[in-house]
Design a protein around this motif. Structure first.
Motif: not given
Lengths: 340, 134
Positions: A291-296, B23-32, B115-123
């Motif tokens: 949540x904090x990451x998102x809020x940031x 979605x912040x990183x990749x707004x195009x990806x479809x999430x289920x 966000x760093x991990x999310x980038x890694x996941x999408x990669x």
């Protein structure tokens, strides 16, 4: 012939002066300087022996004294001499009584009529030597008996055929609650819980079929009060009064096992706490950090004050996360105990 | 990147957070999103195999089944196209070792997802995807 130079201290209890002089002369033939003391009655012998009984190497005892004679005299003198060899002098050849006197504990008997210097000397040497041997054997027996009796661990000997207790030490009496008399009427199966009897039979049968008895093993035993204890028993075969027997030494490890069990339970609880730390506490924490990451990312840079506050929350959450990880890492070191 | 990512986590709040962050990183990806392993598995059995990979972000400690049960089920189904990225909130050090034993697993991450991990996941998804990045 060379004379014996040892300074023998000899007490002669003899009321007849003539007999005494004869003995004195005979002794002088083979012993250089015999140290003789003479008393005429049991009464004075008693006084002398009570005063300095230990200093004599040997006692000659005339079996008919004015104040006491025969069997009673022997008994009373032997009680006073305590291990000093006593040689009886008899004026009459009553063989039966002489043999009986041997069984009462005197070392030898001499017939005054048949006395010679050689017989007298031989009797002294034999009696003293034998008394030393007997003393040594008794000491040695006592040493072994003490090892058994004074052992702080319960010990017993049982007959391999009848399974009856043959000997039992004080520690076993104290530990199991049965008196020695009770033990000696019991079999070893009487101190095993009912569900163990089959195991015991199997072990004994295996032994009769030539297998060795397990020299060290953990057994369940039952005390007189019904308590079940776990013991580590050390077992040795031996011959006891010509019977095939087994010597058992037991060490009660009930408390030790209970202690280990308690520790094991505590460790189990620790591991559970560790799991809760590792997983349950971290779940809401992960949520908070997300949540904090998102809020940031939502707050634009112009709200500087809010950004600072969000950072404070983030720092606190990260700090908490580090603490949880630290605890979790430590708890991983609690390994299950090895069972003894 | 026009791909699909199935999210499996019993924590509904985390599902929302994941969705928003991804979605912040990749707004195009479809999430289920699914809040239970069983629901996700039954969804997988309804979609026909397209011959292309599909990606799942699976929490190890689900309420109805563990992530391992989930993986076992995939292995049993002989599902060759489901690629799994495991995430866990636990810091149990044996988890990554167990994860390596499963063929479908292409990644392992500890929560919280940054966000760093999310980038890694999408990669990871990009690398394993047969589609090219647009």
């Amino acid at each position: 012939m060379r004379k014996d130079e040892k300074p023998y201290h000899i007490l002669i209890i003899e009321d007849n002066l003539g007999d005494y002089i004869l003995i004195e002369e005979y002794l002088a033939e083979n012993i250089l300087e015999p140290d003789l003391e003479r008393v005429e009655t049991f009464h004075s012998a008693k006084q002398l022996l009570e005063d300095k009984g230990k200093k004599f190497d040997l006692v000659f005892l005339d079996l008919s004294l004015p104040d006491l004679s025969g069997e009673q005299l022997i008994r009373e003198v032997l009680e006073l001499t305590e291990g000093i060899p006593v040689v009886a002098l008899t004026g009459f050849s009553d063989l039966d009584f002489s043999i009986k006197s041997l069984s009462l504990g005197i070392s030898d008997y001499l017939l005054k009529d048949e006395l010679t210097p050689v017989i007298l000397y031989k009797s002294i040497i034999y009696a003293i030597q034998r008394s030393k041997f007997i003393d040594d054997i008794q000491k040695s027996e006592k040493r072994y008996s003490d090892l058994f009796q004074l052992s702080p661990l319960p010990m017993w000997v049982y007959d391999l055929k009848s399974l009856r207790f043959l000997d039992i030490n004080q520690a076993a009496v104290d530990h199991y609650g049965y008196s020695e008399e009770e033990f000696l009427l019991m079999k070893i199966s009487d101190i095993r819980p009912a569900d163990d009897l089959q195991l015991m039979d199997q072990a004994l049968k295996a032994y009769q079929n030539g297998e060795k008895l397990d020299p060290k093993n953990i057994y369940k035993h039952k005390k007189k009060n019904g308590d079940i204890i776990k013991v580590e028993a050390t077992i040795r075969n031996l011959l006891f009064n010509d019977r095939e027997a087994v010597l058992v030494l037991v060490n009660d490890i009930t408390e030790r096992l209970r202690y280990v069990e308690t520790i094991e339970k505590q460790n189990q609880t620790f591991r559970e706490i560790a799991w809760i730390q590792s997983h349950v506490v971290r779940a809401p924490l992960a949520r908070l950090l997300g949540l904090v990451s998102l809020l940031e990312s939502e707050i634009s840079d112009q709200f500087e004050e809010t950004t600072t506050l969000v950072n404070y929350i983030k720092d606190s959450a990260i700090e908490l996360d580090e603490i949880v990880r630290e605890i979790s890492k430590k708890s991983e070191n609690i390994a299950p105990l090895e069972k003894p | 990147m026009n791909s699909e990512l199935i999210l499996v986590d019993d924590d509904d709040v985390l599902l929302v957070i994941f969705e928003k962050m991804i979605h912040k990183v990749d707004p195009g990806i479809k999430l289920i999103p699914f809040n239970s392993g069983k629901k996700a598995l039954s969804y997988l059995s309804t979609i026909p195999e397209s011959g292309t990979n599909r990606y799942l972000l699976v929490d190890i400690n689900l309420k109805d089944m563990s992530g391992w049960d989930f993986l076992n089920e995939l292995v049993e189904r002989k599902d060759k196209f489901s690629k799994v990225i495991l995430i866990t909130s636990s810091v149990n050090s044996s988890n990554p070792i167990t994860a390596k034993k499963y063929v479908p697993v292409i990644g392992f991450f500890e929560k919280p997802l940054t966000f760093e991990i999310i980038h890694q996941i999408l990669n990871l998804i990009g690398q394993n995807s047969t589609e090219k990045k647009e």
